[in-house]
Enzyme design. Structure first.
Site, PDB file in Angstrom:
ATOM      1  N   GLU A 440      45.510  44.946  35.177  1.00 46.59           N
ATOM      2  CA  GLU A 440      45.371  43.509  35.472  1.00 46.59           C
ATOM      3  C   GLU A 440      44.666  43.252  36.799  1.00 46.59           C
ATOM      4  O   GLU A 440      44.948  42.279  37.489  1.00 46.59           O
ATOM      5  CB  GLU A 440      46.739  42.805  35.445  1.00 46.59           C
ATOM      6  CG  GLU A 440      47.503  42.967  34.151  1.00 46.59           C
ATOM      7  CD  GLU A 440      46.678  42.643  32.916  1.00 46.59           C
ATOM      8  OE1 GLU A 440      45.774  41.797  33.016  1.00 46.59           O
ATOM      9  OE2 GLU A 440      46.929  43.240  31.873  1.00 46.59           O
ATOM     10  N   GLY A 441      43.722  44.103  37.125  1.00 43.78           N
ATOM     11  CA  GLY A 441      42.940  43.948  38.343  1.00 43.78           C
ATOM     12  C   GLY A 441      43.458  44.841  39.443  1.00 43.78           C
ATOM     13  O   GLY A 441      44.577  44.668  39.929  1.00 43.78           O
TER      14      GLY A 441
END
Length: 597
Positions: A440-441
Site C-alpha cells: 500500500e505504498g
C-alpha cells in the site's frame, strides 16, 4: 494465553482520550451509544482470542497452495470466515441502506485491532472486501450496485484490489492491462496480468470480485488514462455464475502473512474476460485512491496489532523468565531474578510500549477524523476533518509499520536466543510486520506524498489546522498539570516543522523539486515523531486527569506518563538533527554514481 491487546488501553482511548461515545450525538451514529460500542468490541475480542488466534500458527505453517489451477487455503479459514461474517464486520461501518451497521470507523478500528493481532491474514479477507465493495457503492451505477453490493457485504462473495503489474510495480502511470469496448454491451473485454493480488483466489466463497485498474483502448498515456473496472472471477449471467476467464497463474511464497494468498492473476487468456466499468472512464486512479487510503489506515492498524501481540508476549516472557541477579548482587546462592528486573529489558519493553500505544492513539485520531469527515452535519467540520485525515494518512500508515518493525525486533531480542527459534511466536510476527513497510505504498512513496503534496496543498492549510489541534492539546495538557517542559518541547518541535516546511516549499516553488524532496524520508520521520509526541501529550493529559480522580488505576496512568516522558525526552530531541539534513540537503546519495557502488 496472550491477551493480544491491552484491554485497559482500548477502554482508555475509547472514553478518556478520544471520547468516541460523543460521536453518538451525530445523526448518522444516533442509534449507537457507549454500550453498543463496548458490546461490539467485546464480541470481536472474544472471537479473536478464542477462534482466530489458535489458528494463527497452523496457518503460518501451511500457507495456501495452487492445486489444479485453483488456490486452496488452510482448512481453519473455512471455520473462521463464517464466524467473522456472522459478526457483520464486512459492512459494519456502511449505511443501513446497503445492509451496514453505521458503526464509527474509530470504534471499528478498536474492535478489529484484536482480529489483526490474533490472525492478520484471516481478517484481511474481510478488509479487502469492504474496500472493494465501497468502490462500487461510491462510484458504480445502479446495475453494478444491485449486482455486487449485497453478495459482497453479506460475505457470500469476497473482493480484492488489483493494481500492481510486473512491469510497473508502484508506478500506476504505467498500467498496461487493456480494456476493449464491446459495441452495444455493458462490459469491456480485459487482457493483462496483475501481481501481488492479496486474496486474489481462494476456495472459501463462490465468487471473488477484483476492483482493477486498466487502460481503455485509445486512452491517454499516464495516470489520466487509467479506468476502474469490476472483474468477477465468475460473472453473473441470469441466475448462474459462469467462468470469467480470470486465471491464477502463480502463488507467491511469502515470508509472512502466510495465511493470505498473494497471487499472479491473468485476465483474458481466452479473450473472454468481462470487465464492468466503475464510474467515469479515465478516472480510475482518483477513484481507487479511496480504497488505497482506507487500506493505508488498515495497514497502519495491522502494524500496531502485530507489534502489540509480540509486545504482550515479550512482556509475559520478561515477567516469567529467570536469569541473572540484580546489579551488585554477587551471591550465586541467591535465586535468579526475572529478566524484567534488568534495566535494559525494561528499556526494550518501554520502547515497544511507546511505539505501539503512540501509533494506536494516532490511528484512532485519524479514524475519528474519518468519522467526522463522513458523518458531521456541519460542512466546515467535514472539510476540516477531511484535510486533517489526508495529512495524517501517510504518517498513520508508515509510522506504525517502520517503528513497529523495530518494536517487533525488540520483542525477539527480549526472548534472547529463544526469540530466534520458531518454537516461540515473535519470529513469525517479525516476518509478518515487514510487509507493512512495503505494501500500500512504501515508506518512500508515503514520504513523497506527505512532503510533495499533503503539507503543501492550499498554501499549507492542513498544517495550520494540525497546529490548531496541537494547540488545543497543549491547553488540555497544561490544565491537567502535565509537565510544562513537555509542552514547550512539543511547541518548539512543531514550530521547527512549520519553518522547515515553508523553506522546503519555497525551494520547490523556485524549481528545485529534487532539492525539496531529497530528504523526504527524513522529513516523514521527523513529522512522525512530532505527531506521535502530540498523541502522547494528549494521553498524558488524560492520565493526569485519571490520577486526579483517585488511586484506582494509578499503575496504568503512571505507565502512560512514563511512556510519554520516554517519547518526549528521547525522540523529540532527534527532530532538529533530521531537520538539518532536510534544510542543508546533504547530498551523498544524490551524487552517488551507480558505478561507485
Amino acid at each position: 494465553m496472550n491477551s493480544l491487546v491491552d484491554d485497559r488501553d482500548v477502554a482508555f482511548l475509547l472514553a478518556e482520550v478520544h471520547d468516541l461515545p460523543a460521536l453518538s450525538a451525530l445523526p448518522y451514529f444516533a442509534d449507537h451509544s457507549r454500550e453498543t460500542f463496548e458490546l461490539t468490541i467485546d464480541s470481536v475480542r472474544k472471537v479473536a482470542r478464542d477462534v482466530c488466534f489458535p489458528a494463527y500458527r497452523p496457518m503460518d505453517a501451511a500457507p495456501p497452495s495452487l492445486e489444479g489451477g485453483a488456490v486452496k487455503v488452510h482448512p481453519e479459514m473455512h471455520r473462521i470466515l463464517p464466524r467473522l461474517v456472522d459478526l457483520g464486520l464486512i459492512a459494519a461501518t456502511r449505511p443501513y441502506e446497503v445492509g451496514g451497521g453505521q458503526l464509527p470507523s474509530s470504534v471499528f478500528a478498536l474492535a478489529t485491532l484484536y482480529l489483526m493481532a490474533a490472525n492478520l491474514s484471516a481478517y484481511a479477507y474481510l478488509g479487502l472486501t469492504t474496500g472493494a465493495a465501497r468502490l462500487i457503492e461510491s462510484f458504480g451505477n445502479e446495475a453494478l450496485k444491485q449486482r455486487y453490493l449485497e453478495p459482497m457485504y453479506s460475505g457470500r462473495w469476497l473482493g480484492t484490489m488489483a493494481l500492481t503489474e510486473p512491469q510497473a510495480g508502484s508506478s500506476l502511470a504505467d498500467v498496461a492491462t487493456k480494456a476493449t469496448p464491446v459495441a452495444g454491451a455493458d462490459h469491456h473485454l480485459v487482457t493483462g496480468t496483475k501481481i501481488f493480488i492479496s486474496g486474489g483466489d481462494q476456495d472459501l466463497t463462490e465468487n471473488i470480485v477484483h476492483l482493477t485498474l486498466a487502460r481503455i483502448e485509445g486512452a491517454p498515456p499516464g495516470t489520466k488514462g487509467v479506468s476502474l473496472f469490476a472483474i468477477p472471477k465468475r460473472r453473473p449471467e441470469g441466475e448462474a455464475l459462469v467462468d470469467n476467464d480470470c486465471t491464477t497463474s502463480g502463488v507467491f511464497h511469502k515470508i509472512g502473512w502466510r495465511g493470505l494468498p498473494s497471487i499472479a492473476l491473468t485476465f483474458g487468456d481466452r479473450r473472454d474476460c468481462h470487465g464492468y466499468l466503475v464510474g467515469a472512464p479515465h478516472q480510475g486512479l482518483r477513484q481507487m485512491f479511496q480504497m488505497m487510503n482506507e487500506a493505508r489506515l488498515m495497514v497502519g492498524l495491522n502494524a500496531v496489532a502485530t507489534a502489540s501481540v509480540a509486545y504482550r508476549e515479550a512482556l509475559r516472557y520478561a515477567e516469567e523468565r529467570p536469569q541473572g541477579r540484580a546489579l551488585g548482587d554477587r551471591d550465586p546462592s541467591r535465586p535468579q531474578i526475572a529478566i524484567m528486573g534488568h534495566a535494559d529489558v525494561r528499556r526494550m519493553l518501554l520502547r515497544q510500549k511507546a511505539i505501539i500505544e503512540g501509533g494506536l492513539c494516532l490511528l484512532i485520531q485519524a479514524s475519528r477524523y474519518q468519522d467526522l469527515a463522513e458523518a458531521s452535519p456541519d460542512p466546515d467540520e467535514r472539510a476540516r476533518s477531511s484535510r486533517l485525515l489526508d495529512l495524517l494518512t501517510p504518517v498513520a500508515k508508515s509510522f506504525p509499520a517502520e517503528w513497529g518493525f523495530e518494536a517487533n525486533t525488540l520483542a525477539v531480542q527480549v526472548h534472547g536466543g529463544y526469540g530466534y527459534t520458531s518454537e516461540y511466536l515473535p519470529e513469525a510476527w517479525w516476518r509478518d510486520q515487514k510487509l507493512n513497510t512495503i505494501h500500500e505504498g512504501t515508506t518512500g512513496i508515503q514520504s513523497l506524498d506527505l512532503l510533495g503534496r499533503k503539507v503543501m496543498l492550499d498554501g499549507g492549510e492542513a498544517l495550520r489546522l494540525l497546529g490548531a489541534e496541537v494547540d488545543a492539546t497543549l491547553g488540555r495538557a497544561r490544565d491537567a498539570g502535565v509537565e510544562e517542559v513537555w509542552c514547550r518541547s512539543l511547541e518548539e518541535a512543531l514550530g521547527l516543522v512549520a519553518a522547515l516546511t515553508a523553506q522546503l516549499g519555497k525551494r520547490g516553488l523556485e524549481g528545485d523539486l529534487e532539492g525539496m524532496l531529497l530528504h523526504s524520508v527524513d522529513y516523514l520521520q521527523l513529522f512522525s515523531i512530532v505527531v506521535v509526541a502530540w498523541q502522547w501529550l494528549e494521553m498524558a493529559a488524560a492520565a493526569r486527569r485519571g490520577l486526579a480522580r483517585g488511586p484506582l488505576g494509578s499503575a496504568f496512568y503512571e505507565g502512560k506518563l512514563c511512556a510519554a516522558q520516554y517519547w518526549i525526552k528521547t525522540e523529540l530531541p532527534r527532530v532538529p538533527a533530521l531537520a538539518t539534513l532536510c534544510r542543508e540537503g546533504e547530498d551523498s546519495y544524490a551524487r552517488m554514481a551507480s558505478d561507485w557502488f
